[in-house]
Structure formats: C-alpha cells, structure tokens
Enzyme design. Structure first.
Site, PDB file in Angstrom:
ATOM      1  N   ASP A  22      35.682  47.899  34.655  1.00  0.00           N
ATOM      2  CA  ASP A  22      35.081  47.772  33.321  1.00  0.00           C
ATOM      3  C   ASP A  22      35.962  48.421  32.256  1.00  0.00           C
ATOM      4  O   ASP A  22      36.690  49.381  32.535  1.00  0.00           O
ATOM      5  CB  ASP A  22      33.687  48.421  33.340  1.00  0.00           C
ATOM      6  CG  ASP A  22      32.819  47.938  32.189  1.00  0.00           C
ATOM      7  OD1 ASP A  22      33.178  46.940  31.530  1.00  0.00           O
ATOM      8  OD2 ASP A  22      31.771  48.569  31.956  1.00  0.00           O
ATOM      9  N   HIS A  39      41.824  41.655  29.165  1.00  0.00           N
ATOM     10  CA  HIS A  39      41.601  41.026  30.475  1.00  0.00           C
ATOM     11  C   HIS A  39      42.934  40.764  31.178  1.00  0.00           C
ATOM     12  O   HIS A  39      43.048  40.924  32.390  1.00  0.00           O
ATOM     13  CB  HIS A  39      40.806  39.729  30.319  1.00  0.00           C
ATOM     14  CG  HIS A  39      39.406  39.958  29.839  1.00  0.00           C
ATOM     15  ND1 HIS A  39      38.578  40.907  30.390  1.00  0.00           N
ATOM     16  CD2 HIS A  39      38.681  39.380  28.842  1.00  0.00           C
ATOM     17  CE1 HIS A  39      37.409  40.896  29.767  1.00  0.00           C
ATOM     18  NE2 HIS A  39      37.451  39.991  28.821  1.00  0.00           N
ATOM     19  N   LEU A 133      44.684  44.708  54.457  1.00  0.00           N
ATOM     20  CA  LEU A 133      43.617  45.008  53.503  1.00  0.00           C
ATOM     21  C   LEU A 133      42.785  43.750  53.289  1.00  0.00           C
ATOM     22  O   LEU A 133      43.337  42.681  53.046  1.00  0.00           O
ATOM     23  CB  LEU A 133      44.232  45.432  52.157  1.00  0.00           C
ATOM     24  CG  LEU A 133      43.252  45.642  51.000  1.00  0.00           C
ATOM     25  CD1 LEU A 133      42.473  46.946  51.179  1.00  0.00           C
ATOM     26  CD2 LEU A 133      43.980  45.680  49.659  1.00  0.00           C
TER      27      LEU A 133
END
Ligand code: IPE
Ligand code: IPE
Ligand code: MG
Length: 241
Positions: A22, A39, A133
């Site tokens: 965020d 963004h 991962l």
C-alpha cells in the site's frame, strides 16, 4: 547451491510472508507525480522484494496486487493499472523463472481482460516446477469473495455438513496447499486488513511500517523479519516459562 543467508537473520525466518503493498498513490503524490507513476515504482520495487525473499530463504510470498474493491477506482487508474500489470508480466516472467520462482494466482481470473488472464496462466504453467519461492499473486482478490467461492464449491461437491472441518475448508480456499502466512506486512502506515486473507491470517503476526510501498526495500524487509523473530506466537495457549 543456496546462497549464504545474511548473519542478521533470526533463526525463525517466516516461511510465508504476505504483503499488502500500500501507498503507491501517496508516494507519487508526495513527489508531484500522477498516481500511475507510483504504481510503476511499486512494481519495480516488487522485483527487489522478490529477490530479497529468495536471499532470506522465505518459501512463500503472497502479494496483494489488486482487490475486488479496487475496480471502483477511477476508470483511468484501473485501465492504467491493468496496462502496467500486462507489461510487467511480459517483462519479468523470464527473470522470475530464472530465480526459481513458482507463480500462483489467488482470486478470480475470469473477469480479467484476455491478455492478462492468458499471460498469468502461461506464467503459472512455465514456472510450475520451480521450487525456490512460491509467489502468490492476489489479483482481483477479495477475502470475502474467496469464502463465498469456497462455500459454493463445497455445496456443489455435495459435502456433508458434518464433514466440514477447518482443514477441509482451507482446502477449498484459493491458497489450497499453501501454509497460512506467518507474517503479514502492510506498508504506508494504514492499519487494516482491507479484505486480504481473512481466513488465512487468523494467527499471523502483523507489522505496519510507515514506509510507502515503492520505498520498502531489502533493509525494511530484513527489519520486519527481525521484528518477527523477536515475537512469541502463542496461538491462545500459555507458554511454559
Ligand atoms: C496500493 O497503493 C496499490 C493498489 C491498491 C493497486 P494505493 O494505490 O492504494 O496507494 P495509496 O493508498 O492511495 O497511497
Ligand atoms: C488494499 O489497499 C489493496 C491493495 C494493496 C491491492 P487499498 O488502498 O485498496 O485499501 P483501502 O481502500 O485503503 O482499505
Ligand atoms: Mg491504498
């Protein structure tokens, strides 16, 4: 061979970290830039964090990229975001694959534009045998939507109500097969769950750094892992002293 872990890591590195990424908009606004620039910077940062997770030996990383509620943002922000995701997929997939990342998606793929859905599915297929991962991308994801989806599937499967257990319901979630997050990080100083992993985070540890997501780098991640390492997880029990 695995790289040597940095000395500052605690013994109990979280196996699964989930991040609410965020603060992109505020990061941009504080620089006099349009929100979309935030963004873009946020997706750049993701590359650093994925690399750091591989370095620190984290096994699962779940990132909240776009919520079911985010569709309500202004049209130009939503379409700009979709464009960025499209581009990022195209550009980053080979590198993710090289790093041994196995891509997963959580949320609903069906109402995404075709190009994005196809790239996501192709990425999942291409990386399915990687094991360094697991990267769960929460995209068009909502925790309540996930619970509804799970219940719909349970009913369709004709499951006997007496057979429903926590394990069974977990197996109907988008995160099937992935352990619950040990640590959830929400950047930018906001302290709320915003419909993220509401079932899975029942006993997660939470950390709320003030840093906006584009500036949350390797050192901040390490500090969060160290903070986690000092915590005592009790799960409602009384631990022996
Ligand atoms: C998070 O950053 C990214 C998405 C929700 C897609 P925000 O866009 O929410 O940034 P702020 O909270 O407005 O600063
Ligand atoms: C949560 O952030 C969603 C993502 C980070 C993708 P928001 O910025 O959308 O959440 P609220 O609106 O502040 O609760
Ligand atoms: Mg926000």
């Amino acid at each position: 061979m695995a790289d040597k872990a940095p000395a500052e890591l605690p013994e109990n590195v979280p196996q699964h970290i989930a991040i609410i990424m965020d603060g992109n908009g505020r990061w941009a606004q504080s620089r006099g830039l349009p929100r979309l620039a935030g963004h873009r910077a946020g997706t750049e940062n993701l590359r650093r964090i994925i690399k750091a997770c591989v370095e620190f030996g984290v096994k699962y990383l779940t990132i909240y990229a776009f919520s079911t509620e985010n569709w309500g943002r202004p049209e130009d922000e939503v379409s700009g975001l979709m464009g960025i995701f499209d581009e990022v997929f195209e550009r980053e997939l080979a590198e993710l694959d090289k790093q041994g990342v196995q891509l997963h998606h959580i949320g609903r793929l069906e109402n995404l534009r075709d190009s994005l859905r196809e790239k996501m599915l192709a990425g999942i297929e291409k990386t399915k045998n990687n094991d360094r991962l697991v990267l769960n991308v929460a995209f068009n994801y909502g925790g309540r939507d996930e619970v509804i989806h799970a219940v719909q599937q349970l009913v369709k499967d004709g499951v006997d109500p007496d057979e429903i257990t926590e394990e069974l319901l977990s197996g109907y979630m988008y995160t099937k097969g992935v352990p619950d997050p040990d640590l959830v990080i929400r950047t930018s100083g906001e302290q709320r769950i915003s419909n993220f992993l509401i079932w899975q985070s029942a006993y997660s540890e939470w950390i709320f750094p003030e840093t906006f997501w584009p500036d949350f780098g390797r050192e901040e991640l390490l500090a969060a892992i160290q903070d986690y390492g000092r915590r005592e997880r009790r799960y409602g029990l009384v631990l022996e002293s």
